[in-house]
Design a protein around this motif. Structure first.
Motif, PDB file in Angstrom:
ATOM      1  N   ASP A 190      28.965  27.238 -16.797  1.00 26.13           N
ATOM      2  CA  ASP A 190      30.334  26.842 -17.129  1.00 26.13           C
ATOM      3  C   ASP A 190      31.093  26.515 -15.842  1.00 26.13           C
ATOM      4  O   ASP A 190      30.524  26.554 -14.746  1.00 26.13           O
ATOM      5  N   LYS A 293      35.355  24.068 -29.245  1.00 26.67           N
ATOM      6  CA  LYS A 293      34.715  25.019 -30.153  1.00 26.67           C
ATOM      7  C   LYS A 293      33.252  24.643 -30.371  1.00 26.67           C
ATOM      8  O   LYS A 293      32.873  23.467 -30.242  1.00 26.67           O
ATOM      9  N   PRO A 294      32.408  25.612 -30.739  1.00 33.29           N
ATOM     10  CA  PRO A 294      30.971  25.346 -30.940  1.00 33.29           C
ATOM     11  C   PRO A 294      30.671  24.663 -32.272  1.00 33.29           C
ATOM     12  O   PRO A 294      29.941  25.180 -33.108  1.00 33.29           O
ATOM     13  N   GLU A 302      25.247  23.590 -26.711  1.00 36.77           N
ATOM     14  CA  GLU A 302      26.302  23.810 -27.688  1.00 36.77           C
ATOM     15  C   GLU A 302      27.668  23.789 -27.018  1.00 36.77           C
ATOM     16  O   GLU A 302      27.873  24.406 -25.973  1.00 36.77           O
ATOM     17  N   ASN A 304      31.443  24.653 -26.138  1.00 38.95           N
ATOM     18  CA  ASN A 304      32.147  25.922 -26.079  1.00 38.95           C
ATOM     19  C   ASN A 304      33.250  25.834 -25.029  1.00 38.95           C
ATOM     20  O   ASN A 304      33.325  24.864 -24.275  1.00 38.95           O
ATOM     21  N   LYS A 305      34.075  26.860 -24.972  1.00 37.09           N
ATOM     22  CA  LYS A 305      35.131  26.909 -23.971  1.00 37.09           C
ATOM     23  C   LYS A 305      34.557  26.847 -22.555  1.00 37.09           C
ATOM     24  O   LYS A 305      33.454  27.332 -22.306  1.00 37.09           O
TER      25      LYS A 305
END
Length: 347
Positions: A190, A293-294, A302, A304-305
């Motif tokens: 991330d 969001k996933p 996927e 995600n944040k």
């Protein structure tokens, strides 16, 4: 020398969708669609010479149409949110379509990110030119607006994005590119460990609709102080009401204190990749994908944040409804011109 390739990858509303790729002498590549001027890939080396993609995106047109939260697109005619989807120019009230509650976001449901742009013929292979003509009243905006966006790749590993527009009727324009950067490469990590440095003493607080209140706040003593550099994770850990408001992180306009002097620098320590941004715009909107969001995947990862960080150079969001902000009104005898350069290097 920059090499350009072009291929048709699909069709939308009877128009061909093209994927164009620019490659320089260093192995850097920039790929984009004429659908929304969308940057689908920016491939650059890390400190070990491994070349990987450093922006979020998809492999198919269908995924962009169905899922994209403006990945890599040019957004407009006006970037950001417009309060109550309306504004007044010369005493005339204009009502825009709403696409975020009662507000208008990034040009609305039929903004520049969702149209097919014409790919122009430029002798210089390093320059990719997109043009689009918005007719008067389209998406609620006044004026026949002629827009050109160019992407230029240099052998200094720099991507230069230039915007140009003219109108035959007074209107509003404030465009930006909405790329989500992740310098780890191929979304291996991330973006919370990314370190960001921004020449900015002040930022614009937001209301509950994530629209600037009109106030200007000092960054001193807050997680919005990037003057000496700090990890993006600081905004997630922060208890500042503005960080909490946007879902723990950032979705805020930072007012730049200088221009075209390495005012924005983003570094991913593990890969060593560095992105330096120089612009003539007064604002950079920092967004750490707090709302992602996933509900879809991106090239096998996927959603995600905190998987991407947007650094959207532009004028102040909702400026048309704040007389104290610099104007985004474009008159018939004026030209809209702005340029932002993205330079990739190793640290």
């Amino acid at each position: 020398m920059v090499i350009r390739t072009e291929e048709v990858i699909g069709e939308l509303n009877g128009q061909s969708v093209k994927l164009v790729r620019l490659s320089n002498n260093n192995g850097m590549e920039v790929a984009c669609l004429n659908y929304g001027c969308t940057i689908t890939e920016i491939r650059v080396p890390d400190r070990n010479g491994v070349i990987e993609n450093v922006v979020l995106g998809f492999d198919t047109l269908e995924e962009y149409i169905k899922h994209s939260p403006y990945f890599g697109s040019v957004v407009g005619p006006v970037a950001g949110r417009i309060t109550n989807s309306s504004f007044i120019v010369d005493g005339v009230h204009y009502q825009l379509p709403s696409n975020e509650g009662k507000h208008h976001l990034h040009g609305g449901p039929n903004g520049f990110d969702k149209v097919i742009w014409d790919v122009g013929n430029v002798e210089d292979e390093s320059i990719l030119s997109f043009t689009y003509e918005k007719v008067d009243g389209f998406a609620g905006y006044p004026g026949n607006l002629k827009v050109t966006v160019t992407y230029q790749l240099t052998n200094d590993n720099e991507l230069i994005i230039s915007y140009y527009a003219t109108t035959d009727k007074k209107t509003v324009v404030n465009m930006t590119n909405h790329s989500y950067f992740n310098l780890s490469g191929a979304i291996k990590r991330d973006i919370l460990s990314h370190e960001l440095k921004v020449a900015s003493d002040r930022f614009l607080p937001l209301n509950d609709s994530l629209i600037p209140t009109g106030e200007i706040a000092e960054v001193e003593g807050t997680a919005f102080d990037f003057r000496e550099g700090r990890p993006l994770e600081d905004g997630v850990k922060s208890r500042h009401s503005q960080n909490l408001l946007v879902g723990r992180g950032y979705d805020h306009p930072l007012i730049l204190s200088r221009n075209q002097k390495e005012e924005i620098c983003l570094v991913e320590p593990q890969s060593g990749r560095k992105l330096t941004i120089e612009t003539d715009e007064p604002i950079v909107v920092l967004y750490t994908s707090n709302m992602m969001k996933p509900t879809f995947t991106m090239r096998g990862v996927e959603a995600n944040k905190y998987l991407g960080v947007c650094l959207e150079t532009q004028h102040h969001p909702d400026a048309i409804n704040h007389s104290s902000f610099p104007s985004i009104v474009l008159d018939e005898d004026e030209e809209y011109k702005t340029t932002t350069a993205y330079r990739f290097s190793i640290e």
